[in-house]
Scaffold this motif. Structure first.
Motif, short mmCIF file in Angstrom:
data_model
loop_
_atom_site.label_atom_id
_atom_site.label_comp_id
_atom_site.label_asym_id
_atom_site.label_seq_id
_atom_site.Cartn_x
_atom_site.Cartn_y
_atom_site.Cartn_z
N UNK A 195 -0.59 42.31 33.30
CA UNK A 195 -1.84 42.41 32.53
C UNK A 195 -1.64 43.31 31.31
N UNK A 196 -0.92 44.43 31.51
CA UNK A 196 -0.68 45.36 30.40
C UNK A 196 0.21 44.71 29.33
N UNK A 197 1.24 43.98 29.78
CA UNK A 197 2.13 43.33 28.82
C UNK A 197 1.40 42.24 28.06
N UNK A 198 0.51 41.52 28.76
CA UNK A 198 -0.25 40.48 28.08
C UNK A 198 -1.08 41.06 26.95
N UNK A 241 8.95 44.53 20.30
CA UNK A 241 10.09 43.82 19.71
C UNK A 241 10.64 42.76 20.67
N UNK A 242 10.69 43.10 21.96
CA UNK A 242 11.14 42.12 22.95
C UNK A 242 10.21 40.91 22.97
N UNK A 287 12.37 31.77 22.30
CA UNK A 287 12.01 31.05 23.53
C UNK A 287 13.23 30.88 24.42
N UNK A 288 13.85 31.96 24.84
CA UNK A 288 15.06 31.87 25.65
C UNK A 288 14.78 31.36 27.05
N UNK A 289 15.79 30.73 27.63
CA UNK A 289 15.67 30.28 29.02
C UNK A 289 16.03 31.40 29.98
N UNK A 290 16.76 32.41 29.48
CA UNK A 290 17.18 33.54 30.31
C UNK A 290 17.32 34.78 29.43
N UNK A 291 17.04 35.94 30.01
CA UNK A 291 17.34 37.21 29.35
C UNK A 291 18.47 37.86 30.14
N UNK A 292 19.49 38.32 29.43
CA UNK A 292 20.61 39.02 30.05
C UNK A 292 20.68 40.43 29.48
N UNK A 293 20.68 41.41 30.36
CA UNK A 293 20.75 42.80 29.92
C UNK A 293 22.08 43.41 30.33
N UNK A 294 22.76 44.05 29.38
CA UNK A 294 23.98 44.79 29.68
C UNK A 294 23.74 46.27 29.37
N UNK A 304 11.87 45.34 29.80
CA UNK A 304 12.60 44.11 30.06
C UNK A 304 12.04 43.40 31.29
N UNK A 305 11.82 44.17 32.36
CA UNK A 305 11.26 43.58 33.57
C UNK A 305 9.88 43.00 33.30
N UNK A 306 9.04 43.74 32.58
CA UNK A 306 7.68 43.29 32.30
C UNK A 306 7.66 42.01 31.47
N UNK A 307 8.45 41.98 30.42
CA UNK A 307 8.46 40.82 29.52
C UNK A 307 9.02 39.59 30.24
N UNK A 308 10.06 39.77 31.04
CA UNK A 308 10.62 38.64 31.78
C UNK A 308 9.62 38.08 32.77
#
Length: 419
Positions: A37-40, A137-138, A146-153, A161-165
């Motif tokens: 809800x917060x990310x939205x 920015x994310x 419009x990525x199909x996957x997010x990869x974090x290194x 990152x967790x919220x946006x995914x």
């Protein structure tokens, strides 16, 4: 009676545990919904994000699969390990890198799609404000790509990152280097499923899925990843492109995690000059180099990936970072390794020791030990021994494996929400 009471107590304990687990599950769900809800609200506050929310619709299972595109996100480490590893994987697919590394322009010069966002340490923002702006920015990157996957290194998964995914309903993969120092905070390592969809760990010369601590074994493992490829230049062409004398031998000197400053650099250059009159020490100007080029060294402009020029080096003198070590293994290049003592999580001492014990490199006993190590490697026969030992080891490059695994995650999750 004792047996009956024991059985009843066991049942009570199981019931209590079940209630606790259910309560914890409900709490996690409530937290997740609250974050979404917060990310939205954050997303709606951006122009591109508002447009994305308007056009976003449930995926029709009968519609064709969307083209696979990956948004790679990296933290800003002491060297180029995070961004280089992502670049190596992205070579086998398509996508974009959003990085906090100041080496962004250098990596982009190779033709890859790279975007830069300053880390908090390179900005004037406080922690809370930085995290809010990073989330925006994310959201903008997800809206545009419009990525199909997010990869974090990186070594710590940012909550944004967790919220946006979760909001975008796409998998989040943690490309997580192993061989962590003892005593490092393992909170996210042990609870990874609360932060990401999956974990991919490249093997290390000093660690694999059988030898890693228990907390790290719950991951998909692949062979060591580096930017080494079959497209590397032969020695003559590498020297010509770098502007180096083909009549001399050359040693690449990169110490202090890419910083190139301090006592270690000076000692390394002195050792080469004093022990090998026909070997020129070479220093690379890079975005991570803060000091002037030391006297007596040949300076070259930064290239990416530098491993394409590996045939130019008779040997290297570097830290024992993941990239430096595995690039040498993938190109059969003899190296002297001076482990960094300043890395937060990376156990460079263990990696350098593994290279030394395996006969695949030379471990320098501190900066004071560099002269002895250089004297060992100026011997052409000794270098040939190390080169042959590396070739016998035959270390595969896992970049394509990692790319294929990420693509498989995308195929498995395209029609399902990730919560």
């Amino acid at each position: 009676m004792d047996q009956i009471e024991s059985t009843l107590q066991k049942s009570r304990n199981e019931l209590q545990k079940s209630r606790k687990d259910a309560s914890r599950h409900e709490y996690i769900q409530e937290q997740a919904l609250g974050r979404i809800e917060r990310v939205t609200r954050q997303l709606g506050a951006t122009t591109s994000g508002a447009l994305w929310l308007e056009r976003r619709a449930p995926v029709d299972s009968a519609s064709p699969a969307r083209p696979s595109s990956v948004l790679f996100v990296t933290s800003n480490g002491g060297g180029m390990g995070h961004i280089a590893r992502c670049a190596a994987v992205m070579r086998h697919g398509s996508g974009r890198i959003l990085t906090l590394s100041t080496a962004a322009d250098l990596v982009a010069s190779s033709g890859l799609d790279v975007r830069y966002f300053p880390s908090q340490s390179h900005s004037s923002r406080g922690a809370e404000r930085w995290h809010r702006q990073f989330m925006r920015r994310l959201l903008e990157e997800v809206s545009e790509l419009e990525p199909s996957t997010i990869v974090f290194d990186g070594t710590w998964v940012y909550p944004a990152l967790t919220d946006v995914a979760e909001l975008a309903d796409i998998p989040l993969v943690w490309l997580r280097r192993g061989l962590w120092r003892q005593g490092v905070d393992l909170t996210q390592v042990e609870s990874w499923s609360e932060h990401v969809t999956s974990v991919v760990t490249p093997r290390d010369v000093a660690e694999d899925e059988l030898s890693a601590p228990t907390s790290f074994r719950d991951a998909a493992w692949c062979d060591p990843i580096s930017l080494a490829s079959d497209g590397r230049f032969e020695r003559g062409e590498a020297l010509e492109r770098l502007g180096l004398d083909p009549g001399r031998e050359h040693a690449l000197v990169q110490v202090s995690g890419g910083n190139g400053s301090g006592e270690a650099m000076g000692r390394a250059l002195d050792a080469v000059r004093d022990s090998a009159r026909d070997v020129t020490p070479v220093v690379v100007r890079s975005p991570l180099m803060t000091a002037a080029v030391p006297a007596g060294a040949k300076a070259i402009d930064a290239r990416f990936p530098l491993v394409d020029f590996s045939a130019a080096w008779s040997f290297t003198i570097t830290g024992a970072g993941y990239n430096s070590v595995h690039e040498n293994l993938h190109t059969s290049t003899p190296g002297i390794y001076l482990p960094s003592a300043t890395t937060l999580t990376d156990d460079q001492v263990a990696r350098a020791r593994a290279m030394h014990d395996g006969g695949w490199g030379v471990l320098a006993d501190g900066a004071a030990g560099l002269p002895d190590a250089v004297r060992e490697l100026v011997d052409a026969e000794r270098r040939a021994e190390i080169t042959q030992a590396i070739r016998r080891r035959a270390t595969p490059n896992g970049a394509r494996q990692a790319s294929d695994y990420i693509e498989a995650i995308d195929r498995d999750t395209q029609e399902n929400s990730w919560v």
